[in-house]
Write an enzyme that holds these catalytic residues in place. Structure first.
Site: not given
Ligand code: ARG
Length: 467
Positions: A166, A287, A293, A300
């Protein structure tokens, strides 16, 4: 490679005998597949050479004509490979583009190539050869990905990390063990690939339009020349079957799902909050506005490619459902789905292999996280069963009270003083602290396939011998 201009005046030169005028522009546009099936040129030429050679061997065409055909086809192969071939949409597809060029190159002998075959068995052959090669490529790529995981697993057979259910901390495991979970997944994918190669390893050529042919062809000869185990056994099924493409897409979908789960873990692990791994610069991006970042874009995109691949599988299943036997033109729509999924799958496997090999594993962060969240609670319960003779259910209850106490004190189980633990259950001794560390917890799980480093090393050896 240029496309020639639409010519709506003259009828199709290959099958236009009974048509008075050329196709309407829209008809030509919907009908043509050359835009995508030109990818099959090498398979088409290989198939035609095998077919012509067999026709000559069987005395169906002359040796001279066969030589001209083979020579012409080889010329076309190098024309296409060097970008010196003009594909024409008026000629619909790769089969007729090549045959028309052959006629220009060698004259009337070209017309003999299509004896005892149809575009229906021809396209079934070309596409099957293409999918077979793609499956072989996929098999190799999966082997590379498995090898990357085996190396990381070996390096981290002892590195402790939290295991989750979980996505909540469950029990400590090793990073090596976690890596080996992916070896199992991609190992199953690779065995599916091997089975699919076995299933499709039958040659379609010679099924002709759907009924076979009256010419004395030798389908075993062409099957052998093209590297197939044997010819297919039913000509109707042969020209209407696209199971091999659907199997490829199903395997791609399952593999894509595995890759996507891995991608998701990498996305989570590389957040500053987790900090379990750091991606290499090669597999991350910055970024344009936030200088701090480092984004896991490749992971992704792998996660997203799964959507495309699943779409292709559903598309082809839907295209094929409800088609009466044998060939219908609907089946021309099979190729783009497979080509697109194959490209996505190759990219996704390559990107994940690179990411797994390159990423830096922060073992200190993993270990710290492994010890938090009362991850050794099960070890305490097991200790009470083993050392104090409690039934597991009672031990579970006692442990629950210890966890509640530690939580209220804001400390870990191993940090509770013995007096606190004894107040919860009198038979607890200071020996209990031996099992409350994450290392002890992990080392104790020696059951077959368990997370103990000794077990993980056995599984690495098992897979190394098979990779
Ligand atoms: N371009 C066609 C396809 O991809 C080739 C087969 C055409 N056969 C036919 N009977 N029209 O399916």
């Amino acid at each position: 490679m240029a496309e020639s201009k639409t010519d709506t005046k003259s009828s199709n030169q290959m099958w236009g005998g009974r048509f008075a005028s050329g196709p309407d522009a829209i008809m030509e546009e919907i009908n043509a597949s050359i835009g995508f099936d030109k990818k099959l040129f090498a398979q088409d030429i290989r198939g035609s050479i095998a077919h012509a050679t067999m026709l000559a061997h069987q005395g169906i065409i002359s040796a001279e004509d066969k030589d001209k055909i083979v020579h012409g086809l080889n010329t076309i192969l190098s024309e296409i490979e060097s970008g010196n071939f003009e594909f024409s949409r008026r000629l619909e597809d790769i089969h007729m583009n090549i045959e028309a060029r052959l006629a220009t190159l060698i004259g009337p002998a070209a017309g003999r190539l299509h004896t005892a075959r149809s575009r229906n068995d021809q396209v079934a052959l070309d596409f099957r050869l293409w999918v077979k090669e793609e499956l072989e490529k996929t098999e190799k790529m999966l082997t590379g990905l498995i090898a990357a995981f085996l190396d990381r697993a070996e390096e981290h057979a002892e590195s402790v990390m939290p295991g989750f259910t979980h996505l909540q901390t469950a029990q400590p495991v090793t990073f090596g063990h976690h890596c080996m979970a992916y070896v199992e997944m991609f190992g199953r994918d690779r065995s599916r690939v091997r089975h699919a190669i076995e299933h499709l390893d039958e040659s379609p050529i010679g099924a002709a339009a759907l009924a076979g042919t009256g010419y004395p062809i030798d389908r075993h000869m062409t099957a052998k020349a093209l590297g197939f185990r044997e010819p297919t056994r039913n000509s109707i099924d042969t020209v209407s079957d696209r199971d091999f493409a659907i199997e490829f897409l199903s395997i791609a979908a399952i593999t894509g799902m595995h890759l996507s789960r891995l991608a998701e873990e990498i996305v989570i692990w590389s957040t500053p909050q987790f900090g379990f791994v750091r991606l290499s610069d090669a597999f991350s991006t910055g970024s344009s506005i936030m200088p701090q970042k480092k984004n896991p874009d490749a992971a992704e995109l792998v996660r997203a490619k799964t959507g495309r691949i699943n779409g292709s599988l559903v598309a082809l299943l839907t295209i094929m459902k409800g088609l009466p036997l044998a060939y219908s033109k609907d089946m021309q729509e099979d190729k783009e789905q497979v080509f697109d999924a194959a490209e996505s799958l190759e990219l996704a496997i390559a990107a994940m292999t690179g990411m797994v090999r390159d990423m830096t594993v922060n073992t200190a962060r993993m270990k710290a996280a492994a010890g938090s969240g009362f991850s050794t609670a099960t070890d305490l319960a097991d200790w009470l069963v083993r050392e104090a003779g409690l039934p597991f259910r009672d031990a579970h209850h006692v442990t629950g009270r210890a966890v509640a106490l530690a939580e209220s004190k804001g400390c870990d189980l191993a940090e509770l003083p013995l007096s606190d633990l004894q107040a919860i259950h009198s038979s607890i001794t200071d020996k209990v602290y031996d099992v409350l560390t994450v290392e002890a917890s992990v080392a104790s799980r020696k059951s077959f396939g368990g997370t103990a480093p000794s077990e993980v090393r056995k599984q690495i050896a098992f897979w190394r011998a098979r990779n």
